[in-house]
Write an enzyme that holds these catalytic residues in place. Sequence first.
Site, short mmCIF file in Angstrom:
data_model
loop_
_atom_site.label_atom_id
_atom_site.label_comp_id
_atom_site.label_asym_id
_atom_site.label_seq_id
_atom_site.Cartn_x
_atom_site.Cartn_y
_atom_site.Cartn_z
N SER A 190 0.75 -1.15 0.01
CA SER A 190 0.03 -0.07 0.13
C SER A 190 1.12 1.35 0.06
CB SER A 190 -0.99 -0.04 1.24
OG SER A 190 -0.02 -0.28 2.47
N ASP A 433 -2.70 5.69 12.11
CA ASP A 433 -1.88 5.31 11.08
C ASP A 433 -0.63 6.11 10.99
OD1 ASP A 433 -0.85 4.51 8.71
OD2 ASP A 433 -2.46 5.05 7.38
N HIS A 436 1.21 5.00 6.49
CA HIS A 436 1.13 5.90 5.45
C HIS A 436 1.40 7.18 5.39
CE1 HIS A 436 -1.30 1.79 5.21
NE2 HIS A 436 -0.86 1.75 4.07
#
Length: 460
Positions: A190, A433, A436
Site C-alpha cells: 500500500s 496510522d 502511510h
Amino acid sequence: MKLHAINEGKHRRKTSSKIAPLVALTLIITILPVYYPYIRYILEKPSENPSHSNDLLDVQTTTTLSAHHPLYRSHLLPPAAQKEEEEDLKVLVKRKRGWREAVLKRSGGGGGSSCDLFSGEWVENREGPYYTNATCWAIQEHQNCMKFGRPDRDFLKWRWKPRECELPVFDPVEFLEMMKGKSLAFVGDSIARNHMQSLICLLSRVAYPNDASKSDDQNFRHWEYPDYDFNISIFWSPYLVNTERINQKDITQPFKLYLDELDESWTSQIENFDYVIISAGQWFFRPTIFYSNRRVIGCLYCPETTIHHRSSTFSYRRAWRTTFRAINGLKNFKGIVFMRSFAPSHYEGGTWDKGGDCVRTKPFKNNESMMEDYSLEMYKTQLQEYKIGEREGRGKGIKITFMDVTQVMQLRPDGHPGRYGHWPLQNVTTTNDCVHWCLPGPIDAWNDLLMELIRREGNR
C-alpha cells in the site's frame, strides 16, 4: 499553476508592536513547563527491554495484527546504476540510559549529476502544496488528512533539499514530455500505491488519466495518458514472492511465504515496461510461515513451538534475493528498475496497537534523526541485497538503481495520517496510522526524486 484550495485560516487582527512581545513571552513561560515533561518523554523514552538489541523489533510486532492495523485498512479500501565504489553507509550508534539510537550518515556528492540526492534536509517551501484533496480524486480516504480534520498545515510547507545541489520541484508538464511513449510500473504494497497516487495527483494539474484496467481488482490498476502515450500500472505484491493465505476469509491470519518462488502476478508482466519501481517492507513484521522447496523452514510470530522462529530480516532478505533473480532473469527487459528503500513508520508513546501516535507537526532536523533497531536492520538488509542484485544485473545488461528514501522519510514524523484517516467513531477504539502518508504530504517528494533519477538516466 499551483493550487491552494486549503483554507489557511482567518486573518488575525493587528496588534500593537509593543504588546506582542509581552504576550509571546507570557505564553512561553506559561505553556513550556506544562508540555516539557511530555516532550522529554517522547525524546528520551527508553526501550522496554534495554538489554537486548532486537527487543525493539519484538515490541513493535509481537502481537498478531488485527483488521484495524493500518496495513490492512489500506489494503481493504478501494481506490542511475551505482558504481562498485559506492559510498559507504555509516551507522553511528550512541548509548543513552541503556538504549540505543542509530543514526544514518551518508557522505555527500559533488553536485550536479554526481550529487547525492538522498543526503540533505527538509527546507521550508511556502509554495506548497501543489494539489489538494479538492483537486485530486486519486486520494484514498485513509490518506485524506484534510478531509478528516487535520488542524495543522505547516507539514505541507516543506521540500527535500539535497546537501550539495538543488532538487527541482516536480514539474508535471516536463515529466509528461519526458515520459512520452513510456510506461511505468509500481510493484509492492500500500505504500507503493500511496506513491503512485501521489504521482497521479501531481500530474492532475496537467492531465487526468483514463482507467484502462482489465479487472475491477483495486490492487491491479492500469492508467493511460493518451495525449502522451504514457501509462502507469500498479501490481499488488506486499511480499514480492509467491504467497498464500492460510485462511482466505481472514487477512489477519498468518500468510505462507514461499521464499524461493516468484510471484508471477508481477514477474510475468513487467518485461516490457520502461521503468519499474519495486518496494516492500512493513508487511514483513506480521505473522508468517516460511517455506523453501515447499518445506517449512521457519516462521515469524507463529504459535507452533516445533518450528524455528526467525526474524523479519530472514524473510526480507530471501524475498529480495528471489526478486532480483526474477528481474535478472528477464530475457528482453530494456528498462530501468528502481529499488525503493524501506519507508519507516513513526509510532511514539506506544506501539500501533497500544495507543501509539504520530503527533509531531514539523520535520526533524538532520541531526535529530533516530532510526530504531528494526528499521535500521531492514534498511541494511535491503542495501546489502541490492548491491548483490545490481552487480549481477549489470553483468547481464540490466540496470537497477537504489531509490534511497529511508533517511529522507525518517525525518518526517509529521507526515502520517495518524488519527486523521477517518472520522472519530463513538464508543469504538481505532488505531492511528503512522505508516502511510498524507496526500498531499511528504511522499510527494518521492516524485521530485523520481523525476531527477529518470532525467539523470536519460543523460547517461
